[in-house]
Design a protein around this motif. Structure first.
Motif, PDB file in Angstrom:
ATOM      1  N   UNK A 183       0.856  -1.199   0.000  1.00  0.00           N
ATOM      2  CA  UNK A 183       0.000   0.000   0.000  1.00  0.00           C
ATOM      3  C   UNK A 183       0.887   1.243   0.000  1.00  0.00           C
ATOM      4  N   UNK A 184       0.267   2.391  -0.235  1.00  0.00           N
ATOM      5  CA  UNK A 184       1.014   3.649  -0.294  1.00  0.00           C
ATOM      6  C   UNK A 184       1.114   4.281   1.091  1.00  0.00           C
ATOM      7  N   UNK A 185       2.295   4.758   1.424  1.00  0.00           N
ATOM      8  CA  UNK A 185       2.471   5.700   2.531  1.00  0.00           C
ATOM      9  C   UNK A 185       2.416   7.089   1.893  1.00  0.00           C
ATOM     10  N   UNK A 186       1.452   7.874   2.277  1.00  0.00           N
ATOM     11  CA  UNK A 186       1.174   9.114   1.542  1.00  0.00           C
ATOM     12  C   UNK A 186       1.780  10.335   2.236  1.00  0.00           C
ATOM     13  N   UNK A 187       2.203  11.275   1.392  1.00  0.00           N
ATOM     14  CA  UNK A 187       2.767  12.545   1.841  1.00  0.00           C
ATOM     15  C   UNK A 187       2.137  13.677   1.030  1.00  0.00           C
ATOM     16  N   UNK A 188       2.006  14.858   1.601  1.00  0.00           N
ATOM     17  CA  UNK A 188       1.406  15.982   0.869  1.00  0.00           C
ATOM     18  C   UNK A 188       2.337  16.513  -0.221  1.00  0.00           C
ATOM     19  N   UNK A 189       1.752  16.764  -1.378  1.00  0.00           N
ATOM     20  CA  UNK A 189       2.517  17.324  -2.496  1.00  0.00           C
ATOM     21  C   UNK A 189       2.467  18.850  -2.488  1.00  0.00           C
ATOM     22  N   UNK A 190       1.379  19.408  -1.993  1.00  0.00           N
ATOM     23  CA  UNK A 190       1.188  20.851  -2.012  1.00  0.00           C
ATOM     24  C   UNK A 190       1.926  21.499  -0.841  1.00  0.00           C
ATOM     25  N   UNK A 191       1.958  22.829  -0.840  1.00  0.00           N
ATOM     26  CA  UNK A 191       2.630  23.540   0.260  1.00  0.00           C
ATOM     27  C   UNK A 191       1.813  23.395   1.539  1.00  0.00           C
ATOM     28  N   UNK A 192       2.514  23.369   2.651  1.00  0.00           N
ATOM     29  CA  UNK A 192       1.883  23.279   3.966  1.00  0.00           C
ATOM     30  C   UNK A 192       2.209  24.546   4.744  1.00  0.00           C
ATOM     31  N   UNK A 193       1.213  25.117   5.387  1.00  0.00           N
ATOM     32  CA  UNK A 193       1.401  26.380   6.096  1.00  0.00           C
ATOM     33  C   UNK A 193       1.698  26.131   7.570  1.00  0.00           C
ATOM     34  N   UNK A 194       2.581  26.968   8.095  1.00  0.00           N
ATOM     35  CA  UNK A 194       2.925  26.955   9.520  1.00  0.00           C
ATOM     36  C   UNK A 194       2.757  28.376  10.035  1.00  0.00           C
ATOM     37  N   UNK A 195       2.103  28.532  11.181  1.00  0.00           N
ATOM     38  CA  UNK A 195       1.836  29.854  11.732  1.00  0.00           C
ATOM     39  C   UNK A 195       2.111  29.864  13.226  1.00  0.00           C
ATOM     40  N   UNK A 196       2.926  30.826  13.644  1.00  0.00           N
ATOM     41  CA  UNK A 196       3.157  31.089  15.066  1.00  0.00           C
ATOM     42  C   UNK A 196       2.580  32.470  15.358  1.00  0.00           C
ATOM     43  N   UNK A 197       1.533  32.537  16.162  1.00  0.00           N
ATOM     44  CA  UNK A 197       0.849  33.808  16.383  1.00  0.00           C
ATOM     45  C   UNK A 197       0.262  33.856  17.787  1.00  0.00           C
ATOM     46  N   UNK A 198       0.175  35.087  18.329  1.00  0.00           N
ATOM     47  CA  UNK A 198      -0.472  35.275  19.637  1.00  0.00           C
ATOM     48  C   UNK A 198      -1.985  35.256  19.517  1.00  0.00           C
ATOM     49  N   UNK A 199      -2.495  35.374  18.294  1.00  0.00           N
ATOM     50  CA  UNK A 199      -3.940  35.332  18.076  1.00  0.00           C
ATOM     51  C   UNK A 199      -4.396  33.872  18.165  1.00  0.00           C
ATOM     52  N   UNK A 200      -5.169  33.587  19.197  1.00  0.00           N
ATOM     53  CA  UNK A 200      -5.587  32.196  19.427  1.00  0.00           C
ATOM     54  C   UNK A 200      -6.383  31.667  18.244  1.00  0.00           C
ATOM     55  N   UNK A 201      -7.179  32.522  17.614  1.00  0.00           N
ATOM     56  CA  UNK A 201      -8.015  32.073  16.502  1.00  0.00           C
ATOM     57  C   UNK A 201      -7.175  31.672  15.298  1.00  0.00           C
ATOM     58  N   UNK A 202      -5.999  32.326  15.137  1.00  0.00           N
ATOM     59  CA  UNK A 202      -5.157  32.048  13.969  1.00  0.00           C
ATOM     60  C   UNK A 202      -4.055  31.034  14.251  1.00  0.00           C
ATOM     61  N   UNK A 203      -3.592  31.004  15.493  1.00  0.00           N
ATOM     62  CA  UNK A 203      -2.432  30.177  15.812  1.00  0.00           C
ATOM     63  C   UNK A 203      -2.729  28.700  15.567  1.00  0.00           C
ATOM     64  N   UNK A 204      -1.935  28.071  14.706  1.00  0.00           N
ATOM     65  CA  UNK A 204      -2.120  26.659  14.387  1.00  0.00           C
ATOM     66  C   UNK A 204      -1.016  25.809  15.008  1.00  0.00           C
ATOM     67  N   UNK A 205       0.197  26.356  15.022  1.00  0.00           N
ATOM     68  CA  UNK A 205       1.318  25.576  15.538  1.00  0.00           C
ATOM     69  C   UNK A 205       1.820  26.096  16.888  1.00  0.00           C
ATOM     70  N   UNK A 206       1.390  27.276  17.300  1.00  0.00           N
ATOM     71  CA  UNK A 206       1.823  27.778  18.588  1.00  0.00           C
ATOM     72  C   UNK A 206       1.809  29.290  18.647  1.00  0.00           C
TER      73      UNK A 206
END
Length: 293
Positions: free
Chosen positions: A56-79
């Motif tokens: 079977x395939x082990x899958x990985x994303x081909x497209x760009x992945x976003x990372x965001x470090x922000x004090x805004x709780x609504x926007x912060x995804x990674x910290x």
């Protein structure tokens, strides 16, 4: 026996169909065999492939992945915003975001080095690289050259990801730089004063230009008046010269005429003077003449 063969055939058919794997356009894949517990080194892109029984395939994303470090709780995804210090020792918080993309030819190396759960390692790399980059500049430089620092951080992060994360960082955004409040207030006050100095300097230059313009205008007016006066003086001088010349010619003609008259008439000086008196009286307007007898 026939039922057994039938079951075996059905199982083989099912296994055959399960031996195919599908990848979406936005996915990369590695062919994994659970039978031999091995992974094929060559990665796959989107499409349908025959992988083999038990694969079977082990899958990985081909497209760009976003990372965001922000004090805004609504926007912060990674910290939250990254904490660091400037070169001169002040606390600084950086709100950043970036987009990374896995390198197709290095997907196998990524899997064998970091496994499928590679993103936490990516985040730790980003925090380390960006926090270290912040220490290379003083606080004032952050306040006045944020664009330069953002470009420098982008370059450092991209090189680090290419060397150690089997990916690249095509986009980076230094969203906000938080410096100590008192320091920011002092810098803003300094900028206000600098702007006031610049405004005063520009006003001084403007007034200087205005005064110089007025002086030039006055000097030009003096030149115009001088030229006019010289022209008028020259005109008067020429008129006087012409009048004198004309008067002299007239007097010379009268002298010559009188000399001819004396020569022709034989008058003496007293008789000539009497003639001139009579002629003057004749030529003078009657209403303005008075004779004493």
């Amino acid at each position: 026996l026939i039922p057994t063969v039938g079951v075996a055939a059905v199982v083989l058919i099912v296994l055959f169909f399960l031996s195919f794997g599908t990848l979406e356009y936005q996915e990369y894949g590695l062919n994994y065999s659970w039978v031999s517990e091995t992974v094929e080194k060559t990665p796959y892109t989107g499409g349908r492939y025959y992988l083999g029984i038990g694969n079977h395939f082990i899958k990985f994303p081909r497209m760009v992945n976003s990372v965001l470090f922000s004090d805004d709780v609504a926007d912060a995804k990674q910290g939250p915003a990254l904490q660091s210090r400037t070169r001169d020792g002040l606390n600084v918080r950086l709100e950043v975001s970036f987009q990374y993309r896995l390198q197709f030819e290095k997907v196998y190396d990524l899997y064998t080095t970091l496994g499928e759960d590679y993103e936490p390692t990516f985040l730790r790399m980003a925090i380390e690289v960006l926090s270290t980059a912040a220490t290379e500049h003083n606080a004032h430089f952050f306040f006045t050259n944020r664009t330069f620092i953002g470009a420098e951080m982008h370059d450092k992060l991209n090189k680090h990801y290419q060397a150690r994360a089997f990916s690249e960082v095509p986009f980076f955004q230094l969203r906000t730089v938080h410096l100590p409040e008192k320091f920011e207030d002092a810098l803003k006050e300094t900028q206000v004063k600098q702007q006031e100095i610049q405004i005063a300097s520009l006003e001084q230059k403007t007034k200087t230009v205005t005064f110089k313009t007025r002086v030039l205008q006055a000097e030009q007016a003096v030149k115009v008046l001088t030229n006019q006066a010289e022209a008028e003086a020259a005109a008067i001088k020429a008129a006087n010269k012409a009048y004198c010349k004309q008067y002299k010619v007239t007097q010379d003609l009268q002298t010559s005429a009188l000399a001819n008259l004396v020569s022709a008439s034989g008058w003496n000086t007293e008789q000539l003077l009497d003639y001139m008196r009579v002629r003057a009286l004749r030529d003078h307007p009657g209403n303005k003449s008075m004779i004493r007898i």
